[in-house]
Design an enzyme around this catalytic site. Structure first.
Site, mmCIF file in Angstrom:
data_model
loop_
_atom_site.group_PDB
_atom_site.id
_atom_site.type_symbol
_atom_site.label_atom_id
_atom_site.label_comp_id
_atom_site.label_asym_id
_atom_site.label_seq_id
_atom_site.Cartn_x
_atom_site.Cartn_y
_atom_site.Cartn_z
ATOM 1 N N GLN A 213 0.927 -1.193 -0.182
ATOM 2 C CA GLN A 213 -0.015 0.029 0.121
ATOM 3 C C GLN A 213 0.760 1.256 -0.166
ATOM 4 O O GLN A 213 0.245 2.441 0.020
ATOM 5 C CB GLN A 213 -1.027 0.093 1.313
ATOM 6 C CG GLN A 213 -1.901 -1.277 1.321
ATOM 7 C CD GLN A 213 -2.765 -0.995 0.151
ATOM 8 O OE1 GLN A 213 -3.320 -0.134 -0.518
ATOM 9 N NE2 GLN A 213 -3.739 -2.363 0.031
ATOM 10 N N LYS A 236 -1.962 -3.044 -7.323
ATOM 11 C CA LYS A 236 -2.282 -1.774 -6.526
ATOM 12 C C LYS A 236 -1.537 -0.885 -6.911
ATOM 13 O O LYS A 236 -2.267 0.555 -6.461
ATOM 14 C CB LYS A 236 -1.930 -2.329 -5.096
ATOM 15 C CG LYS A 236 -2.741 -3.394 -4.495
ATOM 16 C CD LYS A 236 -2.609 -3.684 -3.045
ATOM 17 C CE LYS A 236 -2.988 -5.075 -2.620
ATOM 18 N NZ LYS A 236 -4.268 -5.181 -2.443
HETATM 19 C C1 LIG Z 1 -0.669 -4.343 3.097
HETATM 20 C C2 LIG Z 1 -1.016 -5.326 2.087
HETATM 21 N N1 LIG Z 1 -0.202 -6.338 2.147
HETATM 22 C C3 LIG Z 1 -0.389 -7.563 1.433
HETATM 23 C C4 LIG Z 1 -1.306 -7.610 0.513
HETATM 24 C C5 LIG Z 1 -1.588 -8.703 -0.454
HETATM 25 O O1 LIG Z 1 -1.212 -8.360 -1.886
HETATM 26 P P1 LIG Z 1 -1.817 -9.388 -2.767
HETATM 27 O O2 LIG Z 1 -2.909 -9.948 -2.694
HETATM 28 O O3 LIG Z 1 -1.522 -8.457 -4.055
HETATM 29 O O4 LIG Z 1 -0.620 -10.418 -2.954
HETATM 30 C C6 LIG Z 1 -2.420 -6.296 0.525
HETATM 31 C C7 LIG Z 1 -3.590 -6.584 -0.480
HETATM 32 O O5 LIG Z 1 -4.596 -6.099 -0.068
HETATM 33 C C8 LIG Z 1 -2.168 -5.390 1.477
HETATM 34 O O6 LIG Z 1 -2.870 -4.329 1.413
#
Ligand SMILES: Cc1ncc(COP(=O)(O)O)c(C=O)c1O
Length: 416
Positions: A213, A236
């Site tokens: 984030q 993201k």
């Molecule tokens: C702070 C944080 N870490 C890790 C993740 C996991 O990301 P991903 O699902 O793209 O692997 C997210 C997803 O919302 C996140 O907001």
């Protein structure tokens, strides 16, 4: 669109132009213009990213690294160029420090398996914080189950800020890894990661930073942060799904054992024994997400074109406006009121269930997320079963926050 007061013209984004870059913003939802306030879950993609991926599939598509033919060479060049763009974006000292993964989750699992697993003994500790996403909890928990190591959790206060004094006392010689989020997806808290890394470094403790984030919303410099590993996801940051990055110090990556076995990650294979590629190839077994990497490279170009200082300034203005505006709504309670916050507004609205809030505002065209946001311990900490979360992206506007506020007012009206 109005620029909020207080933002200098020089620093401001041309928000109308930014919005025109995102084709999905033209659509309607339930007959209303789409107001997309769910960027923390997944951002929308600009033409630049969509076009780069289509261009690859239409004109250059081939497998990489193995072919002598022109298409394969072009695909390889584009893939490796994307790696170089990503490396420059986070100020890695070399593109060889950037491993393409499926996303933050896979990056963390990779470090857990390949870096920490061989170093961990029963009784050792892994330190995380209370505000971690499940993807920065569960991989370490699995490792603890396997090895007899212990998962420790650094506390936060009622504003959703880390208790730094306590964190420091928890950094004992038993800790073999500190894994910490830079910006909380559930609270918006921005953690003082450089300071935390310095504290850990004094004690020789490696640090993994979950930057999922952070990277889309502020300039990130992994060298200045002083961490050992940094993880983030393409989707993201306005890039494609299914692609992400693990940045690691090169010596760590070289010392680590492979994560998965297969083609591409080897140097030599016999039935008796195989030897492995250098990093980052050692961690990219099989055919990678070539188009995804190229799309991610285009997303990096896009964000750099906007300027991360402008992105951060715009979102800070929106957050300030939104926090003030929403706080005027009867029954509104912000969950996460840290002094340093990024563009996340998690809240509860009286005793209306968050899912009802999300469903009703959707009828007004407003897309927000409801639930525990993959951070169940955070919801538990604040004593709520779920929150509604409006999260900001570079394309959001003051008017859209007004639409959200209006939809929340109507929601209250329906329940009173
Ligand atoms: C702070 C944080 N870490 C890790 C993740 C996991 O990301 P991903 O699902 O793209 O692997 C997210 C997803 O919302 C996140 O907001």
């Amino acid at each position: 669109m109005n620029q909020p007061a207080g933002i200098s013209v020089a620093a401001a984004l041309d928000i109308d132009r930014v919005r025109a870059d995102f084709p999905i913003l033209q659509r309607t939802v339930h007959g209303k213009p789409l107001v997309y306030l769910d960027t923390a879950a997944s951002a929308q993609r600009p033409f630049a990213v969509l076009d780069a991926m289509e261009d690859f599939y239409r004109k250059h598509n081939a497998n990489i690294h193995r072919g002598v033919h022109l298409l394969s060479q072009e695909a390889t060049e584009d893939y490796e160029l994307a790696r170089a763009k990503v490396a420059a974006f986070i100020n890695a000292s070399s593109e060889l420090e950037c491993v393409f993964t499926r996303g933050t989750t896979e990056s963390i699992n990779l470090v857990a398996h390949s870096f920490l697993r061989p170093r961990l003994r029963a009784g050792d500790e892994i330190l995380i914080s209370w505000m971690e996403h499940h993807s920065n909890i569960v991989p370490w928990q699995l490792l603890c189950e396997e090895t007899g190591a212990v998962l420790k959790v650094a506390p936060m206060n009622q504003r959703g800020e880390l208790e730094m004094d306590v964190l420091e006392t928890m950094l004992t010689e038993r800790v073999k890894m500190l894994a910490i989020v830079q910006v909380s997806n559930a609270l918006g808290t921005v953690n003082p990661v450089a300071q935390i890394c310095a504290m850990a470094k004094q004690r020789g403790i490696p640090v993994l930073v979950d930057g999922a984030q952070a990277v889309p919303h502020q300039a990130v410099d992994v060298q200045a942060l002083g961490c050992d590993f940094y993880c983030f996801s393409g989707h993201k940051m306005y890039g494609p799904t299914g692609i992400g990055v693990l940045w690691g110090r090169y010596q760590h990556l070289q010392d680590m054992r492979p994560y998965q076995g297969g083609g591409e990650m080897i140097r030599h294979v016999t039935f008796e024994k195989s030897t492995f590629n250098d990093a980052p190839g050692k961690f990219e077994a099989g055919t990678p997400n070539i188009a995804g990497a190229i799309g991610l490279g285009a997303a990096v170009d896009y964000l750099q074109g906007l300027g991360m200082h402008r992105v951060a300034a715009w979102e800070a203005q929106l957050l300030a406006y939104g926090s003030e505006k929403l706080s005027q709504i009867a029954g509104f309670r912000m969950i996460g009121t840290a002094a340093r916050k990024a563009g996340v507004m998690s809240f509860v609205l009286g005793d209306i269930h968050a899912n009802d809030v999300g469903t009703i505002v959707d009828l007004h065209g407003v897309a927000i997320r409801t639930g525990h946001h993959c951070a169940m311990p955070v919801a538990e900490f604040f004593g709520v079963p779920a929150t509604a979360r409006a999260s900001l992206g570079v394309y959001n506007t003051i008017e859209e926050i007004d639409v959200l506020a209006d939809a929340l007012d109507k929601t209250i009206g329906m329940f009173s």
